[in-house]
Enzyme design. Structure first.
Site, PDB file in Angstrom:
ATOM      1  N   ASN A  94      40.093  32.037  26.452  1.00  0.00           N
ATOM      2  CA  ASN A  94      38.731  31.578  26.157  1.00  0.00           C
ATOM      3  C   ASN A  94      37.736  31.967  27.239  1.00  0.00           C
ATOM      4  OD1 ASN A  94      39.217  29.756  28.260  1.00  0.00           O
ATOM      5  ND2 ASN A  94      38.275  28.026  27.180  1.00  0.00           N
ATOM      6  N   GLY A 147      45.518  26.257  17.282  1.00  0.00           N
ATOM      7  CA  GLY A 147      45.008  26.856  18.507  1.00  0.00           C
ATOM      8  C   GLY A 147      44.570  25.848  19.547  1.00  0.00           C
ATOM      9  N   ALA A 148      43.925  24.759  19.117  1.00  0.00           N
ATOM     10  CA  ALA A 148      43.462  23.743  20.067  1.00  0.00           C
ATOM     11  C   ALA A 148      44.638  23.099  20.784  1.00  0.00           C
ATOM     12  CB  ALA A 148      42.628  22.690  19.345  1.00  0.00           C
ATOM     13  N   SER A 205      49.168  21.409  15.742  1.00  0.00           N
ATOM     14  CA  SER A 205      49.905  22.474  16.434  1.00  0.00           C
ATOM     15  C   SER A 205      49.168  23.808  16.356  1.00  0.00           C
ATOM     16  CB  SER A 205      51.312  22.628  15.838  1.00  0.00           C
ATOM     17  OG  SER A 205      51.239  23.020  14.471  1.00  0.00           O
ATOM     18  N   THR A 247      35.193  31.879  21.764  1.00  0.00           N
ATOM     19  CA  THR A 247      35.452  30.711  20.934  1.00  0.00           C
ATOM     20  C   THR A 247      36.013  31.154  19.587  1.00  0.00           C
ATOM     21  OG1 THR A 247      34.504  28.634  20.134  1.00  0.00           O
ATOM     22  CG2 THR A 247      33.092  30.590  20.011  1.00  0.00           C
ATOM     23  N   LYS A 283      40.065  33.725  19.943  1.00  0.00           N
ATOM     24  CA  LYS A 283      40.806  33.470  21.183  1.00  0.00           C
ATOM     25  C   LYS A 283      42.120  34.246  21.255  1.00  0.00           C
ATOM     26  CE  LYS A 283      38.870  28.889  22.117  1.00  0.00           C
ATOM     27  NZ  LYS A 283      39.164  27.468  22.416  1.00  0.00           N
TER      28      LYS A 283
END
Length: 294
Positions: free
Chosen positions: A86, A143-144, A141, A61, A65
């Site tokens: 992940n 990491g998620a 925009s 997490t 990552k």
């Protein structure tokens, strides 16, 4: 030492150990799963030590990552596209396989909600039929967002439109995907999106992948984007509706969901990657939802 663990900083709040335990119990397996607090200085050593001492699977997490992506020997296509990992599995030959299950978690949750079909087509909520085309607005925009873009682009006949406070970051992502032949992605200048006449463009799905909900802030989008049939999804969740979900409901959407389902679904796919067994998601999801509502 447990054979499974999550690495990050912080991790004390992580629900991964309990999720893993519930999945393992379904199959009569050992449910031990550790929390590993890492730092920038010791992340690599801590992870390698874990696998050297018998570790079999790891979840990664924030904020590691991208660093995990660099140390894996083999990578899935979706992890290569997102440049993030992940989930790691130690293979029989001792090499480390890196995957990113976030996107799979999101898609499987959208299927659970009946927002997209089993074969990855958008469902028109007004008539419950397959849509010919679909527009997705992706907020953020970072990491998620990067971890879910590859699977969003695989939804049939859809276009992903990115908005971000820093327009250059969104442009850079779009240019990357265009360079590898994925043309169904574009970015929109935030100022243009906020203009009333542009805000009238129909979006079938709006995903908040920014950190705004974590900070209890609203992303900068116009209420003109929301209709009763606009599907609104926040990657984040809490013990009550996120500020984004509340705002979407207030502005008329009948389809607003937080990211708890995605969390459980991505964990289920990680479990499948490690063990080859698909755990039941609804039971675990309902248990966690009930716990959050207490």
């Amino acid at each position: 030492m447990s054979s499974f663990a999550i690495f990050g900083n912080p991790v004390s709040h992580s629900k991964s150990p309990k999720i893993y335990s519930m999945f393992a119990n379904e199959f009569g397996m050992c449910g031990e799963y550790d929390l590993k607090v890492a730092s920038d200085d010791n992340f690599y050593n801590l992870l390698y030590q874990f696998f050297d001492m018998g570790g079999f699977g790891a979840n990664i997490t924030v904020p590691f990552k991208k660093r995990a992506f660099l140390l894996c020997d083999n990578l899935t296509d979706r992890s290569i596209l997102s440049s993030t990992v992940n989930t790691i599995k130690k293979q029989l030959d001792g090499t480390l396989l890196g995957d990113n299950t976030d996107g799979i978690g999101l898609i499987n949750d959208l299927k659970r909600l009946n927002w997209i079909s089993i074969d990855n087509a958008f469902i028109d909520m007004t008539c419950n039929n397959i849509q010919e085309t679909a527009n997705i607005l992706l907020i953020g925009s970072g990491g998620a967002a990067q971890s879910i873009i590859p699977v969003l682009l695989d939804i049939k006949k859809c276009c992903v439109n990115i908005i971000n406070r820093t327009f250059f970051n969104a442009q850079r992502l779009v240019q990357y995907y265009h360079s590898i032949g994925r043309q169904n992605i574009s970015c929109i200048d935030l100022n243009n999106l906020l203009c009333e006449k542009n805000a009238c463009k129909k979006y079938d799905l709006i995903i908040n992948a920014s950190s705004s909900s974590m900070n209890n802030d609203l992303p900068c989008i116009s209420s003109f984007l929301i209709t009763p049939f606009t599907k609104c999804y926040d990657l984040f969740y809490g013990n009550q509706d996120t500020i984004f979900v509340k705002w979407c409901k207030k502005n008329g959407s009948n389809y607003c969901v937080d990211g708890l389902g995605m969390l459980i679904e991505q964990a289920a796919y990680a479990f499948y990657l490690w063990h080859g067994k698909k755990p039941s998601v609804p039971i675990v999801l309902n248990a966690f939802r009930s716990e959050l509502c207490k």
